[in-house]
Design a protein around this motif. Structure first.
Motif, short mmCIF file in Angstrom:
data_model
loop_
_atom_site.label_atom_id
_atom_site.label_comp_id
_atom_site.label_asym_id
_atom_site.label_seq_id
_atom_site.Cartn_x
_atom_site.Cartn_y
_atom_site.Cartn_z
N VAL A 74 1.68 5.47 -10.07
CA VAL A 74 0.30 4.26 -9.22
C VAL A 74 1.37 2.71 -9.37
CG1 VAL A 74 -0.49 3.15 -11.95
CG2 VAL A 74 -1.78 3.51 -9.37
N ARG A 75 2.92 2.90 -9.70
CA ARG A 75 3.03 1.18 -9.59
C ARG A 75 4.23 0.52 -8.11
NH1 ARG A 75 7.86 1.80 -14.32
NH2 ARG A 75 8.29 3.96 -13.21
N GLY A 76 4.14 2.18 -7.52
CA GLY A 76 4.45 1.51 -5.90
C GLY A 76 3.12 0.81 -5.50
N TYR A 77 1.93 1.54 -5.55
CA TYR A 77 0.84 1.00 -4.34
C TYR A 77 0.49 -0.24 -5.46
CZ TYR A 77 1.10 6.01 -3.75
OH TYR A 77 1.35 6.96 -3.82
N LEU A 78 0.29 -0.54 -6.56
CA LEU A 78 0.26 -1.64 -7.35
C LEU A 78 0.99 -2.81 -6.36
CD1 LEU A 78 -1.04 -0.77 -10.28
CD2 LEU A 78 -2.56 -1.28 -8.84
N ARG A 79 1.79 -2.44 -6.51
CA ARG A 79 3.48 -3.99 -5.55
C ARG A 79 3.49 -4.14 -4.50
NH1 ARG A 79 5.28 -7.09 -9.30
NH2 ARG A 79 6.02 -5.94 -10.65
N THR A 80 2.97 -3.07 -3.55
CA THR A 80 2.64 -3.11 -1.94
C THR A 80 1.64 -3.33 -1.63
OG1 THR A 80 4.03 -1.16 -1.91
CG2 THR A 80 3.27 -1.91 -0.24
N ALA A 81 1.23 -3.22 -2.21
CA ALA A 81 -0.57 -3.69 -2.31
C ALA A 81 -1.13 -5.37 -2.58
CB ALA A 81 -1.78 -3.14 -3.00
N SER A 82 -0.59 -5.66 -3.24
CA SER A 82 -0.49 -7.31 -4.11
C SER A 82 0.21 -7.94 -3.31
CB SER A 82 -0.21 -7.43 -5.69
OG SER A 82 1.10 -7.73 -5.75
N VAL A 83 1.71 -7.76 -2.83
CA VAL A 83 1.88 -8.65 -2.04
C VAL A 83 1.98 -8.59 -0.81
CG1 VAL A 83 4.37 -8.80 -0.94
CG2 VAL A 83 4.17 -7.51 -3.19
N LEU A 84 0.88 -7.37 0.09
CA LEU A 84 0.15 -7.93 1.13
C LEU A 84 -1.28 -8.77 1.33
CD1 LEU A 84 0.15 -3.92 1.97
CD2 LEU A 84 1.75 -6.22 3.00
N GLU A 85 -1.90 -8.91 -0.39
CA GLU A 85 -2.55 -9.69 -0.70
C GLU A 85 -1.91 -10.85 -0.33
OE1 GLU A 85 -5.83 -8.37 -3.19
OE2 GLU A 85 -4.46 -6.83 -3.38
N LYS A 86 -1.13 -11.52 -0.97
CA LYS A 86 -0.60 -12.57 -0.58
C LYS A 86 -0.26 -13.21 0.42
CE LYS A 86 1.20 -12.86 -5.35
NZ LYS A 86 2.71 -13.12 -6.52
N MET A 87 -0.15 -12.38 1.81
CA MET A 87 0.55 -12.86 2.57
C MET A 87 -1.20 -12.62 3.87
SD MET A 87 3.42 -9.80 3.61
CE MET A 87 4.31 -10.75 4.96
N GLN A 88 -2.30 -12.23 3.03
CA GLN A 88 -3.47 -12.14 3.52
C GLN A 88 -2.86 -11.16 4.87
OE1 GLN A 88 -5.96 -14.56 2.78
NE2 GLN A 88 -4.13 -15.20 1.44
N LYS A 89 -2.95 -9.65 4.30
CA LYS A 89 -2.80 -8.34 5.01
C LYS A 89 -4.00 -7.76 4.59
CE LYS A 89 1.65 -8.58 7.45
NZ LYS A 89 3.03 -8.35 7.40
N HIS A 90 -5.30 -8.20 3.69
CA HIS A 90 -6.21 -7.23 3.21
C HIS A 90 -6.72 -6.11 3.94
CE1 HIS A 90 -6.49 -10.21 1.45
NE2 HIS A 90 -7.44 -11.53 2.11
N ASP A 91 -6.60 -5.95 4.94
CA ASP A 91 -6.49 -4.67 6.20
C ASP A 91 -5.62 -3.32 5.42
OD1 ASP A 91 -8.77 -4.93 7.74
OD2 ASP A 91 -8.02 -5.59 8.58
N THR A 92 -4.02 -3.73 5.37
CA THR A 92 -3.20 -3.12 5.23
C THR A 92 -3.17 -2.89 3.65
OG1 THR A 92 -1.97 -4.36 6.93
CG2 THR A 92 -0.37 -2.58 5.40
N ALA A 93 -3.46 -4.08 2.88
CA ALA A 93 -3.39 -3.73 1.65
C ALA A 93 -4.71 -2.96 0.89
CB ALA A 93 -3.53 -4.68 0.51
#
Length: 568
Positions: A74-93
């Protein structure tokens, strides 16, 4: 830094730099360790350092490397999605979270965290008035609701979104019953294969309808060792020669039901090839030239249902031979049969249902004393006789459910003979009264009264009033549709203390006054059926009963070619 350091030492060095907020040096240490021996933890640590340096693209690359290395972590998904949210890329997250829910096992301790983050971002992206129940409800409650859905509705839910599809597909317990009863068009073999995989080959029940691939059914029976129930609503066109093979392929099968027409030989062979079946039902059996061969024994058979295509076929049915092979039979349901006086007297049945039956010499057979439920629908018009060879020879002390249809000459005397008296076996000339007999819980009468009648509920002499086992607090269901019942009869009924929950007064002469009286005097009443009662002229009584929490059915056919009026 010395290149002679081990990856573990470099990892600890990088973590030390990270704690000192020297993120550039931390990235360098983690990078050297990755060059030597890349691990999921090293990519995670370096992505965290990149995140602190706001080098988000580099952090996302490390996160995706983590997912590629182990899709179930699960760590890869949590790390990647959290960074995407900081970039305001919510759909990708959101897509990363959904991909993670598809690959991470439901039993993983962090799966709920993954789903909670998925739900949170879904709510953020949803319109203000839009609510996805699977993202708002707790996981346990959402799964409980899905378990209550019919199989067809569950499949429709998978079409709502990819997230719903992936979520439902992962819950194997939702796929334990393969129910095709709601199929409106032929079912493809690919659907069955997917459903079995989603159940993890743990199907316990299969209901087959509009499915033509016999080879797939054989494979399902072989692969799913826990398959206990198999029911056919329709049969494949090439099924006649392979039905027995499918039954033999399911080692744990206990319940087998076939609704389409099969031959009498096929029915007997199915029982002979699987004598360990417990519940068997054939809804349409056609006779061939030979008599039925009930070679057994069938020691495990506890419930058996068989309806013949016509009564002519029943002359070769050999009911005594069948019952003699099933010594532990408890429930017997037969349709379109000739029934002899002693066909079931020695079998310890608890349930006996005879539909469209013809009795030898028009006499009711001797019934076993173990009966709890009895239903008789006569084929034609039968007079219920009360001589010593029929009603009085049956002793029914534990009967709780009684249904009679198309029986002529019903009277209080006949009920008393059936329910309350019997001939003493030791002294055939002595008629005795049952003591401590069980009161009835349900009674349904669709018959024709004697020309001279004292009504239904008149004290001590009415049809239902003579026997002390009928109008008691134990009575929960009463069906007197088509009987001569009016408001006066309902008023007399309410003089007795009953526990009625359901009552059927369809095609009687009651008015709305009866519905109001029932609603006022029966505190446990939940349903009233009053269809085709022409004296009910409006909605007032129905609305009054509904206000008291009672469901009322009151539709009326105004005549041929006219529309049906439904009041409740």
């Amino acid at each position: 830094m010395a290149h002679s350091m081990s990856p573990e030492e470099l990892q600890e060095l990088g973590r030390g730099y990270y704690k000192l907020k020297q993120y550039d040096k931390a990235v360098e240490a983690f990078a050297q360790a990755i060059d030597i021996a890349p691990t999921l933890s090293l990519f995670d640590h370096r992505a965290a350092a990149y995140d602190r340096l706001e080098k988000y693209d580099a952090a996302i690359r490390d996160g995706r490397s983590m997912i590629k290395a182990d899709k179930q972590d699960v760590r890869g998904y949590l790390r990647t999605a959290s960074v995407l949210e900081k970039m305001q890329k919510h759909d990708t997250a959101l897509g990363i979270y959904k991909y993670g829910m598809k690959n991470v096992p439901v039993g993983d301790k962090n799966f709920k965290l993954l789903q909670q983050l998925h739900d949170k971002i879904t709510r953020k992206l949803s319109p203000a008035k839009s609510v996805d129940p699977l993202t708002v409800l707790p996981v346990e409650l959402a799964e409980m609701i899905l378990e209550y859905l019919a199989f067809r509705n569950l499949v429709n839910c998978m079409r709502v979104s990819r997230g719903w599809r992936d979520y439902i597909a992962k819950l194997s317990r939702l796929w334990m019953h393969l129910d095709l009863s709601g199929a409106r068009r032929p079912v493809p073999r690919s659907f069955i294969n997917k459903a079995v995989r989603r159940s993890e080959n743990r199907l316990t029940k299969a209901t087959i309808h509009r499915f033509e691939h016999v080879d797939v059914l054989k494979n399902v029976a072989k692969a799913c060792n826990g398959l206990r129930e198999l029911e056919f609503i329709t049969l494949p066109h090439t099924m006649s020669s392979t039905l027995i093979e499918i039954v033999q392929c399911a080692p744990s099968l206990k319940r087998f039901i076939v609704h389409p027409e099969i031959t009498q030989d096929a029915a007997t062979q199915l029982l002979q090839n699987r004598p360990d079946l417990e519940h068997v039902g054939f809804s349409s059996v056609k006779r061939l030239r030979t008599d039925a061969d009930w070679r057994g024994p069938f020691p495990f058979l506890t419930s058996f249902s068989l309806t013949l295509v016509d009564t002519w076929s029943s002359r070769s049915l050999q009911i005594p031979a069948l019952l003699g092979q099933a010594v532990n039979l408890q429930s017997l349901m037969l349709g379109n049969v000739f029934f002899g006086a002693n066909d079931c007297s020695s079998v310890p049945l608890t349930t006996l249902v005879l539909r469209r039956v013809t009795f030898t010499n028009d006499t009711v057979p001797i019934l076993p004393a173990t009966l709890q439920k009895l239903g008789i629908e006569y084929a034609g018009s039968m007079e219920l006789r009360g001589n010593e060879h029929t009603l009085l020879q049956s002793r029914l002390p534990v009967l709780t459910h009684l249904g009679l249809a198309d029986i002529n000459m019903l009277s209080a005397d006949r009920f008393e003979q059936l329910l309350d008296t019997y001939i003493d076996a030791e002294d055939p000339g002595q008629i005795k009264t049952l003591e401590n007999a069980t009161p009835l819980q349900s009674i349904s009468i669709r018959g024709i009264l004697k020309e001279r009648t004292d009504g239904l509920f008149k004290f001590a002499i009415g049809l239902f009033a003579r026997s002390p086992r009928i109008l008691t607090p134990s009575l929960q269901s009463l069906d007197i549709a088509t009987m001569p019942c009016d408001d006066d009869e309902i008023e007399q009924l309410l003089n007795y203390k009953t526990g009625l929950i359901n009552i059927d007064l369809s095609s009687t002469r009651i008015t709305g006054a009866s519905i109001k009286m029932l609603a006022d005097h029966l505190p446990n009443l939940r349903t009233i059926k009053a269809d085709n009662c022409p004296r009910i002229s409006g909605r007032d009584a129905i609305d009054y009963a509904r206000m008291k929490g009672i469901s009322v059915s009151c539709s009326m056919d105004e005549g041929k070619g006219s529309r049906k009026i439904r009041y409740g």
